[in-house]
Design a protein around this motif. Structure first.
Motif, PDB file in Angstrom:
ATOM      1  N   TRP A 127       0.831  -1.203   0.000  1.00 49.53           N
ATOM      2  CA  TRP A 127       0.000   0.000   0.000  1.00 49.53           C
ATOM      3  C   TRP A 127       0.872   1.262   0.000  1.00 49.53           C
ATOM      4  CZ3 TRP A 127      -0.661   4.249   3.142  1.00 49.53           C
ATOM      5  CH2 TRP A 127      -1.797   5.030   2.892  1.00 49.53           C
ATOM      6  N   ALA A 128       1.907   1.269   0.836  1.00 52.83           N
ATOM      7  CA  ALA A 128       2.753   2.460   0.968  1.00 52.83           C
ATOM      8  C   ALA A 128       3.529   2.744  -0.310  1.00 52.83           C
ATOM      9  CB  ALA A 128       3.715   2.286   2.142  1.00 52.83           C
ATOM     10  N   HIS A 129       4.152   1.724  -0.888  1.00 53.12           N
ATOM     11  CA  HIS A 129       4.899   1.939  -2.128  1.00 53.12           C
ATOM     12  C   HIS A 129       3.947   2.199  -3.286  1.00 53.12           C
ATOM     13  CE1 HIS A 129       8.901   1.244  -0.530  1.00 53.12           C
ATOM     14  NE2 HIS A 129       8.391   0.260   0.193  1.00 53.12           N
ATOM     15  N   GLY A 130       2.750   1.640  -3.190  1.00 47.87           N
ATOM     16  CA  GLY A 130       1.728   1.957  -4.175  1.00 47.87           C
ATOM     17  C   GLY A 130       1.344   3.427  -4.128  1.00 47.87           C
ATOM     18  N   GLN A 131       1.380   4.011  -2.925  1.00 49.21           N
ATOM     19  CA  GLN A 131       1.097   5.445  -2.797  1.00 49.21           C
ATOM     20  C   GLN A 131       2.157   6.267  -3.519  1.00 49.21           C
ATOM     21  OE1 GLN A 131      -1.717   7.027  -0.956  1.00 49.21           O
ATOM     22  NE2 GLN A 131      -0.937   8.404  -2.550  1.00 49.21           N
ATOM     23  N   ASP A 132       3.415   5.851  -3.394  1.00 49.17           N
ATOM     24  CA  ASP A 132       4.486   6.552  -4.098  1.00 49.17           C
ATOM     25  C   ASP A 132       4.276   6.497  -5.606  1.00 49.17           C
ATOM     26  OD1 ASP A 132       5.751   7.157  -1.705  1.00 49.17           O
ATOM     27  OD2 ASP A 132       7.043   5.397  -1.776  1.00 49.17           O
ATOM     28  N   VAL A 133       3.888   5.320  -6.096  1.00 49.37           N
ATOM     29  CA  VAL A 133       3.644   5.159  -7.530  1.00 49.37           C
ATOM     30  C   VAL A 133       2.463   6.023  -7.968  1.00 49.37           C
ATOM     31  CG1 VAL A 133       2.931   3.538  -9.329  1.00 49.37           C
ATOM     32  CG2 VAL A 133       4.633   2.843  -7.628  1.00 49.37           C
ATOM     33  N   TRP A 206      -1.269   7.261   6.161  1.00 47.64           N
ATOM     34  CA  TRP A 206      -0.202   8.089   5.595  1.00 47.64           C
ATOM     35  C   TRP A 206       0.835   8.443   6.658  1.00 47.64           C
ATOM     36  CZ3 TRP A 206      -4.304  11.556   2.861  1.00 47.64           C
ATOM     37  CH2 TRP A 206      -4.528  11.077   1.554  1.00 47.64           C
ATOM     38  N   LEU A 207       0.367   8.676   7.890  1.00 52.16           N
ATOM     39  CA  LEU A 207       1.266   9.037   8.981  1.00 52.16           C
ATOM     40  C   LEU A 207       2.252   7.912   9.285  1.00 52.16           C
ATOM     41  CD1 LEU A 207       1.841  11.075  11.441  1.00 52.16           C
ATOM     42  CD2 LEU A 207       0.447   9.470  12.761  1.00 52.16           C
ATOM     43  N   VAL A 208       1.733   6.700   9.522  1.00 56.77           N
ATOM     44  CA  VAL A 208       2.599   5.608   9.980  1.00 56.77           C
ATOM     45  C   VAL A 208       3.466   5.035   8.869  1.00 56.77           C
ATOM     46  CG1 VAL A 208       1.075   5.032  11.902  1.00 56.77           C
ATOM     47  CG2 VAL A 208       0.800   3.833   9.701  1.00 56.77           C
ATOM     48  N   THR A 209       3.108   5.313   7.611  1.00 61.03           N
ATOM     49  CA  THR A 209       3.976   4.915   6.507  1.00 61.03           C
ATOM     50  C   THR A 209       4.839   6.078   6.036  1.00 61.03           C
ATOM     51  OG1 THR A 209       2.242   5.378   4.869  1.00 61.03           O
ATOM     52  CG2 THR A 209       2.413   3.100   5.682  1.00 61.03           C
ATOM     53  N   GLN A 210       4.669   7.223   6.681  1.00 59.40           N
ATOM     54  CA  GLN A 210       5.427   8.445   6.401  1.00 59.40           C
ATOM     55  C   GLN A 210       5.319   8.851   4.936  1.00 59.40           C
ATOM     56  OE1 GLN A 210       9.403   8.145   8.065  1.00 59.40           O
ATOM     57  NE2 GLN A 210       8.616   7.763  10.115  1.00 59.40           N
ATOM     58  N   ARG A 211       4.094   8.807   4.415  1.00 57.66           N
ATOM     59  CA  ARG A 211       3.844   9.193   3.017  1.00 57.66           C
ATOM     60  C   ARG A 211       3.294  10.610   2.887  1.00 57.66           C
ATOM     61  NH1 ARG A 211       6.831   4.795   2.853  1.00 57.66           N
ATOM     62  NH2 ARG A 211       7.145   4.151   0.695  1.00 57.66           N
ATOM     63  N   ARG A 212       3.001  11.255   3.987  1.00 57.27           N
ATOM     64  CA  ARG A 212       2.565  12.647   3.959  1.00 57.27           C
ATOM     65  C   ARG A 212       3.199  13.365   5.143  1.00 57.27           C
ATOM     66  NH1 ARG A 212       1.176  11.275  -0.350  1.00 57.27           N
ATOM     67  NH2 ARG A 212      -0.842  11.521  -1.417  1.00 57.27           N
ATOM     68  N   ASN A 213       3.364  14.668   4.996  1.00 56.66           N
ATOM     69  CA  ASN A 213       3.893  15.471   6.085  1.00 56.66           C
ATOM     70  C   ASN A 213       2.867  15.552   7.207  1.00 56.66           C
ATOM     71  OD1 ASN A 213       4.322  18.221   7.545  1.00 56.66           O
ATOM     72  ND2 ASN A 213       6.246  17.852   6.471  1.00 56.66           N
ATOM     73  N   ARG A 214       3.330  15.480   8.423  1.00 60.97           N
ATOM     74  CA  ARG A 214       2.452  15.508   9.599  1.00 60.97           C
ATOM     75  C   ARG A 214       1.498  16.700   9.569  1.00 60.97           C
ATOM     76  NH1 ARG A 214      -0.791  15.795  12.836  1.00 60.97           N
ATOM     77  NH2 ARG A 214      -0.712  15.690  15.110  1.00 60.97           N
ATOM     78  N   LYS A 215       1.970  17.837   9.086  1.00 58.76           N
ATOM     79  CA  LYS A 215       1.149  19.045   9.099  1.00 58.76           C
ATOM     80  C   LYS A 215      -0.031  18.970   8.134  1.00 58.76           C
ATOM     81  CE  LYS A 215       5.067  21.983  10.429  1.00 58.76           C
ATOM     82  NZ  LYS A 215       5.931  23.117  10.028  1.00 58.76           N
TER      83      LYS A 215
END
Length: 244
Positions: A127-133, A206-215
Protein backbone atom coordinates in the motif's frame (compact mmCIF):
# COMPACT_ATOMS: atom_id res chain seq x y z
CA UNK A 1 -7.42 -15.27 9.63
CA UNK A 2 -4.35 -15.86 7.42
CA UNK A 3 -6.62 -16.75 4.51
CA UNK A 4 -8.44 -13.42 4.75
CA UNK A 5 -5.19 -11.51 5.16
CA UNK A 6 -3.67 -13.17 2.10
CA UNK A 7 -6.79 -12.39 0.09
CA UNK A 8 -6.47 -8.72 1.05
CA UNK A 9 -2.75 -8.74 0.27
CA UNK A 10 -3.51 -10.22 -3.14
CA UNK A 11 -6.18 -7.59 -3.80
CA UNK A 12 -3.83 -4.75 -2.79
CA UNK A 13 -1.10 -6.17 -5.04
CA UNK A 14 -3.47 -6.55 -7.97
CA UNK A 15 -4.58 -2.93 -7.66
CA UNK A 16 -0.95 -1.78 -7.80
CA UNK A 17 -0.23 -4.23 -10.62
CA UNK A 18 -3.01 -2.66 -12.68
CA UNK A 19 -1.60 0.78 -11.98
CA UNK A 20 1.98 0.00 -13.03
CA UNK A 21 1.09 -2.31 -15.91
CA UNK A 22 -0.54 0.67 -17.59
CA UNK A 23 2.32 3.08 -16.82
CA UNK A 24 4.33 3.75 -20.01
CA UNK A 25 7.48 4.95 -18.24
CA UNK A 26 8.82 3.10 -15.20
CA UNK A 27 11.75 5.52 -14.98
CA UNK A 28 9.38 8.24 -13.77
CA UNK A 29 10.57 9.65 -10.44
CA UNK A 30 8.47 9.02 -7.33
CA UNK A 31 8.38 11.10 -4.11
CA UNK A 32 11.01 8.78 -2.59
CA UNK A 33 14.32 10.49 -3.37
CA UNK A 34 16.24 8.64 -6.08
CA UNK A 35 13.52 6.05 -6.61
CA UNK A 36 11.59 5.56 -9.83
CA UNK A 37 8.46 3.47 -10.33
CA UNK A 38 10.82 0.62 -11.21
CA UNK A 39 12.62 1.01 -7.89
CA UNK A 40 9.31 0.79 -6.03
CA UNK A 41 8.25 -2.45 -7.72
CA UNK A 42 11.77 -3.84 -7.56
CA UNK A 43 11.84 -3.26 -3.81
CA UNK A 44 8.52 -5.08 -3.36
CA UNK A 45 9.80 -8.00 -5.42
CA UNK A 46 13.07 -8.17 -3.49
CA UNK A 47 11.26 -8.01 -0.14
CA UNK A 48 8.91 -10.81 -1.20
CA UNK A 49 11.95 -12.95 -1.95
CA UNK A 50 13.56 -12.01 1.37
CA UNK A 51 10.37 -13.07 3.19
CA UNK A 52 10.31 -16.37 1.30
CA UNK A 53 13.92 -17.01 2.34
CA UNK A 54 13.10 -16.12 5.97
CA UNK A 55 10.31 -18.72 5.96
CA UNK A 56 12.11 -21.45 4.00
CA UNK A 57 15.64 -21.07 5.38
CA UNK A 58 15.92 -18.85 8.49
CA UNK A 59 19.64 -19.50 8.88
CA UNK A 60 20.37 -18.37 5.32
CA UNK A 61 18.27 -15.29 5.94
CA UNK A 62 20.24 -14.45 9.09
CA UNK A 63 23.52 -14.96 7.21
CA UNK A 64 22.76 -12.20 4.68
CA UNK A 65 25.17 -9.24 4.89
CA UNK A 66 23.17 -6.19 5.97
CA UNK A 67 24.98 -3.28 4.37
CA UNK A 68 23.87 0.32 4.77
CA UNK A 69 22.99 0.54 1.08
CA UNK A 70 21.07 -2.76 0.96
CA UNK A 71 17.60 -1.31 0.31
CA UNK A 72 18.68 1.27 -2.28
CA UNK A 73 21.10 -1.09 -4.01
CA UNK A 74 18.69 -3.99 -4.37
CA UNK A 75 15.90 -1.68 -5.54
CA UNK A 76 18.19 -0.22 -8.22
CA UNK A 77 19.34 -3.67 -9.35
CA UNK A 78 15.76 -4.91 -9.61
CA UNK A 79 14.60 -1.76 -11.42
CA UNK A 80 17.04 -2.57 -14.24
CA UNK A 81 15.51 -6.00 -14.89
CA UNK A 82 13.59 -6.07 -18.20
CA UNK A 83 11.03 -8.60 -16.92
CA UNK A 84 10.47 -7.01 -13.51
CA UNK A 85 6.67 -7.02 -13.65
CA UNK A 86 6.56 -10.76 -14.31
CA UNK A 87 9.18 -11.36 -11.61
CA UNK A 88 7.11 -9.41 -9.10
CA UNK A 89 4.01 -11.37 -10.02
CA UNK A 90 5.94 -14.60 -9.49
CA UNK A 91 7.37 -13.49 -6.14
CA UNK A 92 3.90 -12.48 -4.92
CA UNK A 93 2.48 -15.87 -5.84
CA UNK A 94 5.35 -17.75 -4.21
CA UNK A 95 5.14 -15.73 -1.00
CA UNK A 96 1.39 -16.37 -0.83
CA UNK A 97 2.05 -20.12 -0.86
CA UNK A 98 4.82 -19.88 1.74
CA UNK A 99 2.76 -17.75 4.11
CA UNK A 100 -0.27 -20.02 3.75
CA UNK A 101 1.81 -22.95 4.98
CA UNK A 102 4.03 -21.15 7.51
CA UNK A 103 3.96 -21.87 11.25
CA UNK A 104 5.59 -20.16 14.21
CA UNK A 105 7.59 -16.95 14.22
CA UNK A 106 9.35 -15.75 11.07
CA UNK A 107 12.75 -14.06 11.46
CA UNK A 108 12.93 -10.59 9.95
CA UNK A 109 14.94 -7.36 9.82
CA UNK A 110 12.91 -6.08 12.77
CA UNK A 111 11.34 -8.27 15.47
CA UNK A 112 10.27 -11.83 14.45
CA UNK A 113 6.71 -12.02 13.18
CA UNK A 114 3.88 -14.51 12.94
CA UNK A 115 2.70 -15.44 9.42
CA UNK A 116 -0.33 -13.19 9.94
CA UNK A 117 1.87 -10.27 10.96
CA UNK A 118 4.15 -10.87 7.98
CA UNK A 119 1.15 -10.83 5.62
CA UNK A 120 -0.03 -7.61 7.26
CA UNK A 121 3.43 -6.08 6.87
CA UNK A 122 3.57 -7.04 3.20
CA UNK A 123 0.16 -5.45 2.63
CA UNK A 124 1.29 -2.31 4.45
CA UNK A 125 4.41 -2.06 2.28
CA UNK A 126 2.47 -2.72 -0.91
CA UNK A 127 0.00 0.00 0.00
CA UNK A 128 2.75 2.46 0.97
CA UNK A 129 4.90 1.94 -2.13
CA UNK A 130 1.73 1.96 -4.18
CA UNK A 131 1.10 5.44 -2.80
CA UNK A 132 4.49 6.55 -4.10
CA UNK A 133 3.64 5.16 -7.53
CA UNK A 134 0.21 6.78 -7.52
CA UNK A 135 1.73 10.13 -6.54
CA UNK A 136 4.27 9.85 -9.37
CA UNK A 137 1.49 9.17 -11.86
CA UNK A 138 -0.81 11.85 -10.47
CA UNK A 139 -3.42 9.26 -9.55
CA UNK A 140 -5.70 9.74 -6.54
CA UNK A 141 -6.49 6.33 -5.06
CA UNK A 142 -9.80 5.61 -3.43
CA UNK A 143 -9.08 4.12 0.02
CA UNK A 144 -10.50 0.70 0.79
CA UNK A 145 -11.21 -1.13 4.04
CA UNK A 146 -7.83 -2.83 3.56
CA UNK A 147 -6.13 0.20 5.10
CA UNK A 148 -7.33 -1.14 8.45
CA UNK A 149 -4.37 -3.53 8.21
CA UNK A 150 -2.04 -0.58 7.70
CA UNK A 151 -3.54 1.17 10.72
CA UNK A 152 -3.28 -2.01 12.80
CA UNK A 153 0.41 -2.51 12.18
CA UNK A 154 0.94 1.21 12.75
CA UNK A 155 -0.63 0.88 16.20
CA UNK A 156 1.18 -2.36 17.03
CA UNK A 157 4.59 -0.85 16.22
CA UNK A 158 4.28 2.09 18.61
CA UNK A 159 6.86 0.72 21.04
CA UNK A 160 9.18 -0.17 18.17
CA UNK A 161 9.04 3.43 16.92
CA UNK A 162 10.15 4.73 20.32
CA UNK A 163 13.05 2.25 20.44
CA UNK A 164 14.19 3.14 16.92
CA UNK A 165 14.43 6.75 18.00
CA UNK A 166 16.45 5.95 21.10
CA UNK A 167 13.54 6.53 23.48
CA UNK A 168 12.16 4.40 26.29
CA UNK A 169 8.95 2.55 25.48
CA UNK A 170 6.14 4.27 27.39
CA UNK A 171 4.21 2.24 29.95
CA UNK A 172 0.99 4.19 29.38
CA UNK A 173 -1.40 2.77 26.79
CA UNK A 174 -2.81 4.83 23.93
CA UNK A 175 -6.38 4.76 22.68
CA UNK A 176 -6.56 5.05 18.89
CA UNK A 177 -9.90 5.95 17.33
CA UNK A 178 -10.05 6.13 13.54
CA UNK A 179 -12.78 6.60 10.97
CA UNK A 180 -12.62 4.15 8.08
CA UNK A 181 -13.33 4.99 4.41
CA UNK A 182 -16.99 3.97 4.78
CA UNK A 183 -17.52 5.91 8.01
CA UNK A 184 -16.93 2.87 10.20
CA UNK A 185 -15.20 3.21 13.58
CA UNK A 186 -11.91 1.37 14.17
CA UNK A 187 -10.43 1.41 17.67
CA UNK A 188 -7.42 0.09 19.54
CA UNK A 189 -6.46 0.41 23.21
CA UNK A 190 -8.48 0.91 26.39
CA UNK A 191 -11.46 3.24 26.10
CA UNK A 192 -10.55 5.25 29.19
CA UNK A 193 -6.89 5.84 28.30
CA UNK A 194 -5.50 9.31 29.05
CA UNK A 195 -3.48 9.30 25.83
CA UNK A 196 -5.53 9.32 22.62
CA UNK A 197 -4.97 9.52 18.88
CA UNK A 198 -7.87 10.10 16.50
CA UNK A 199 -8.64 11.03 12.92
CA UNK A 200 -9.40 9.57 9.48
CA UNK A 201 -7.91 6.11 8.93
CA UNK A 202 -6.42 7.25 5.62
CA UNK A 203 -4.54 10.08 7.30
CA UNK A 204 -3.28 7.73 10.01
CA UNK A 205 -2.12 5.30 7.31
CA UNK A 206 -0.20 8.09 5.59
CA UNK A 207 1.27 9.04 8.98
CA UNK A 208 2.60 5.61 9.98
CA UNK A 209 3.98 4.91 6.51
CA UNK A 210 5.43 8.45 6.40
CA UNK A 211 3.84 9.19 3.02
CA UNK A 212 2.56 12.65 3.96
CA UNK A 213 3.89 15.47 6.09
CA UNK A 214 2.45 15.51 9.60
CA UNK A 215 1.15 19.05 9.10
CA UNK A 216 -1.03 17.90 6.18
CA UNK A 217 -2.88 15.29 8.22
CA UNK A 218 -6.00 15.50 10.37
CA UNK A 219 -4.53 13.26 13.07
CA UNK A 220 -5.09 14.56 16.59
CA UNK A 221 -2.98 13.55 19.59
CA UNK A 222 -3.94 14.15 23.21
CA UNK A 223 -1.68 13.30 26.15
CA UNK A 224 2.13 13.27 26.49
CA UNK A 225 2.68 9.75 25.13
CA UNK A 226 0.38 10.25 22.15
CA UNK A 227 1.97 13.61 21.39
CA UNK A 228 5.45 12.05 21.52
CA UNK A 229 4.43 9.07 19.37
CA UNK A 230 2.71 10.79 16.44
CA UNK A 231 5.81 12.63 15.10
CA UNK A 232 7.90 9.42 15.09
CA UNK A 233 5.26 6.83 14.18
CA UNK A 234 6.35 4.27 11.61
CA UNK A 235 4.90 0.93 10.57
CA UNK A 236 7.99 -0.34 8.73
CA UNK A 237 11.19 -2.05 9.88
CA UNK A 238 14.51 -0.28 9.60
CA UNK A 239 15.86 3.07 10.79
CA UNK A 240 13.58 6.06 11.26
CA UNK A 241 12.56 7.55 7.95
CA UNK A 242 12.95 11.17 6.95
CA UNK A 243 9.30 11.54 6.11
CA UNK A 244 7.94 13.72 3.35
Amino acid sequence: MITELLADLDAESRDLDELVAGAPDWTLATPAEGWTIGHQIGHLMWTDKAAILAIADPEAFRAQPLTADLVDRTAAEAAALPDLLELWRASRSALHEHLAGAHGKIVWFGPPMSPASMATARLMETWAHGQDVADALGVVREPTARIRHVCHIGVRTMGFAFLLNGLAVPEAEVRVELTGPGGESWTWGPEGAENRVSGPALDFSWLVTQRRNRKELAVEAVGPVAEAWVPIAQAFAGPPGGGR
